[in-house]
Design an enzyme around this catalytic site. Sequence first.
Site, short mmCIF file in Angstrom:
data_model
loop_
_atom_site.label_atom_id
_atom_site.label_comp_id
_atom_site.label_asym_id
_atom_site.label_seq_id
_atom_site.Cartn_x
_atom_site.Cartn_y
_atom_site.Cartn_z
N MET A 33 0.84 -1.20 0.00
CA MET A 33 0.00 0.00 0.00
C MET A 33 0.88 1.26 0.00
O MET A 33 0.41 2.35 0.32
CB MET A 33 -0.93 -0.01 1.21
CG MET A 33 -1.91 -1.19 1.16
SD MET A 33 -3.42 -0.95 2.07
CE MET A 33 -2.80 -0.79 3.72
N LEU A 36 6.62 3.25 1.57
CA LEU A 36 7.53 2.11 1.68
C LEU A 36 8.64 2.34 2.70
O LEU A 36 9.07 3.46 2.94
CB LEU A 36 8.15 1.82 0.31
CG LEU A 36 7.16 1.49 -0.80
CD1 LEU A 36 7.90 1.16 -2.09
CD2 LEU A 36 6.24 0.34 -0.41
N HIS A 37 9.08 1.23 3.29
CA HIS A 37 10.19 1.24 4.24
C HIS A 37 10.99 -0.03 4.00
O HIS A 37 10.66 -0.84 3.11
CB HIS A 37 9.65 1.32 5.68
CG HIS A 37 8.57 0.32 5.95
ND1 HIS A 37 8.80 -1.03 6.01
CD2 HIS A 37 7.22 0.47 6.16
CE1 HIS A 37 7.68 -1.67 6.26
NE2 HIS A 37 6.69 -0.79 6.33
N GLY A 39 11.11 -2.80 5.41
CA GLY A 39 10.33 -4.05 5.45
C GLY A 39 9.80 -4.43 4.08
O GLY A 39 9.81 -5.61 3.69
N HIS A 40 9.33 -3.42 3.34
CA HIS A 40 8.87 -3.69 1.97
C HIS A 40 10.05 -4.02 1.05
O HIS A 40 9.98 -4.91 0.21
CB HIS A 40 8.18 -2.45 1.39
CG HIS A 40 6.93 -2.02 2.09
ND1 HIS A 40 6.87 -0.86 2.84
CD2 HIS A 40 5.70 -2.57 2.15
CE1 HIS A 40 5.64 -0.72 3.32
NE2 HIS A 40 4.91 -1.74 2.93
N GLN A 159 -2.73 -12.11 7.90
CA GLN A 159 -2.95 -11.84 6.48
C GLN A 159 -2.22 -12.88 5.62
O GLN A 159 -2.78 -13.39 4.65
CB GLN A 159 -2.45 -10.44 6.14
CG GLN A 159 -2.35 -10.16 4.65
CD GLN A 159 -1.97 -8.74 4.37
OE1 GLN A 159 -2.81 -7.85 4.42
NE2 GLN A 159 -0.71 -8.47 4.08
N ARG A 193 2.46 2.89 9.13
CA ARG A 193 1.71 3.69 10.12
C ARG A 193 2.63 4.33 11.16
O ARG A 193 2.22 5.27 11.83
CB ARG A 193 0.66 2.83 10.81
CG ARG A 193 -0.52 2.49 9.89
CD ARG A 193 -1.64 1.78 10.64
NE ARG A 193 -2.83 1.66 9.83
CZ ARG A 193 -3.10 0.63 9.03
NH1 ARG A 193 -2.25 -0.36 8.94
NH2 ARG A 193 -4.22 0.61 8.33
P1 AMP Z 1 1.51 -2.91 3.44
O1 AMP Z 1 2.06 -1.90 2.50
O2 AMP Z 1 1.55 -2.50 4.87
O3 AMP Z 1 0.18 -3.47 2.99
O4 AMP Z 1 2.52 -4.13 3.37
C1 AMP Z 1 2.87 -4.74 2.16
C2 AMP Z 1 3.63 -6.01 2.44
O5 AMP Z 1 4.80 -5.70 3.18
C3 AMP Z 1 2.81 -6.99 3.32
O6 AMP Z 1 3.05 -8.31 2.87
C4 AMP Z 1 3.39 -6.75 4.68
O7 AMP Z 1 3.26 -7.87 5.54
C5 AMP Z 1 4.84 -6.48 4.35
N1 AMP Z 1 5.49 -5.75 5.44
C6 AMP Z 1 5.06 -4.59 6.02
N2 AMP Z 1 5.88 -4.25 7.03
C7 AMP Z 1 6.83 -5.23 7.11
C8 AMP Z 1 7.95 -5.46 7.96
N3 AMP Z 1 8.26 -4.62 8.95
N4 AMP Z 1 8.70 -6.56 7.74
C9 AMP Z 1 8.39 -7.42 6.75
N5 AMP Z 1 7.34 -7.26 5.92
C10 AMP Z 1 6.58 -6.18 6.08
#
Ligand code: AMP
Length: 290
Positions: A33, A36-37, A39-40, A159, A193
């Site tokens: 979504m 980005l950081h 983790g993404h 999820q 967030r």
């Molecule tokens: P989001 O943009 O929050 O919907 O996340 C997109 C994808 O990135 C999802 O599969 C999340 O689980 C993954 N994601 C988000 N934050 C992290 C994180 N800190 N470490 C690993 N994956 C992450």
Amino acid sequence: MLMLQVIDNKTALAAEISAWKKAGMKIGFVPTMGALHEGHLVLVKRAREENDRVVVSIFVNPTQFNNPEDLKNYPRTLDSDVKQLEAAGPDLIFAPTVNEMYPEGRIPEVPDINLGSLDHVMEASHRPGHFKGVMQVVAQLFRLVQPDKAYFGEKDYQQLAVIRSMSRQLDLPVTIVGCPTVREPDGLAMSSRNMLLSPEERKEAALISRALFYVRDNWNSYSVDELIHKATSMIEKNGRMKVEYVSIADSITLEPVSNWKESSSVRVCTAVRLGKVRLIDNVGLTTGED
Ligand code: AMP
């Protein structure tokens, strides 16, 4: 060298995908979504290593938000997202508008999926309709991108389990790859967030992972109930955070366990409110890793 393309419409996306498929290329996909950081980016790098072509989608999906304020406040930072992705190296960013994804407001139906226990525990019970929206958008994105492998973070553990279950039940020809949670130096799970937190709230938020790590490191000294109680008090101790749930659950069904003998693989999962922000996190207990 291929340039990173940003595509906002399905027709242009379909043309790229079909050319890649014709050339026999394996496609890796990372749905996000945005905002980005690291983790993404870890998911993107993993996809890069394992596939010939990599697609990242950036779409704040309205159908998975059960709270209109949360949808309104969700950070949208496309320009900086594109810059970050230039380094991580996907071939294509798909960043559609809501109208492009759901023309005339039509939301594609997801066939009946039996989520079993996943449908009534934790996020499912606290965010009614959330996973229906997640399945709608992920199924639609899978149809468009036709990935061989799709990458999801364990940060959103339930999820990941829901997507695995949906893919199995619909016999989708995609391998779902789960990736470990990436954390800030103080332990806070990275999340889009987090950027909505004030500096004081951001500091306070480190208590969440500290409490989960405490459970992981002390599980054989206390009962399940005692540790749920301790973790809740640790998180709430300064009165800034309110725990929605702390659940110690079987890592497959995510059903809460009442004692340690009930399951050999459990996770401690939590959702916490901090000001206007809702944060989730989870840690595995038996594997020693997260
Ligand atoms: P989001 O943009 O929050 O919907 O996340 C997109 C994808 O990135 C999802 O599969 C999340 O689980 C993954 N994601 C988000 N934050 C992290 C994180 N800190 N470490 C690993 N994956 C992450």
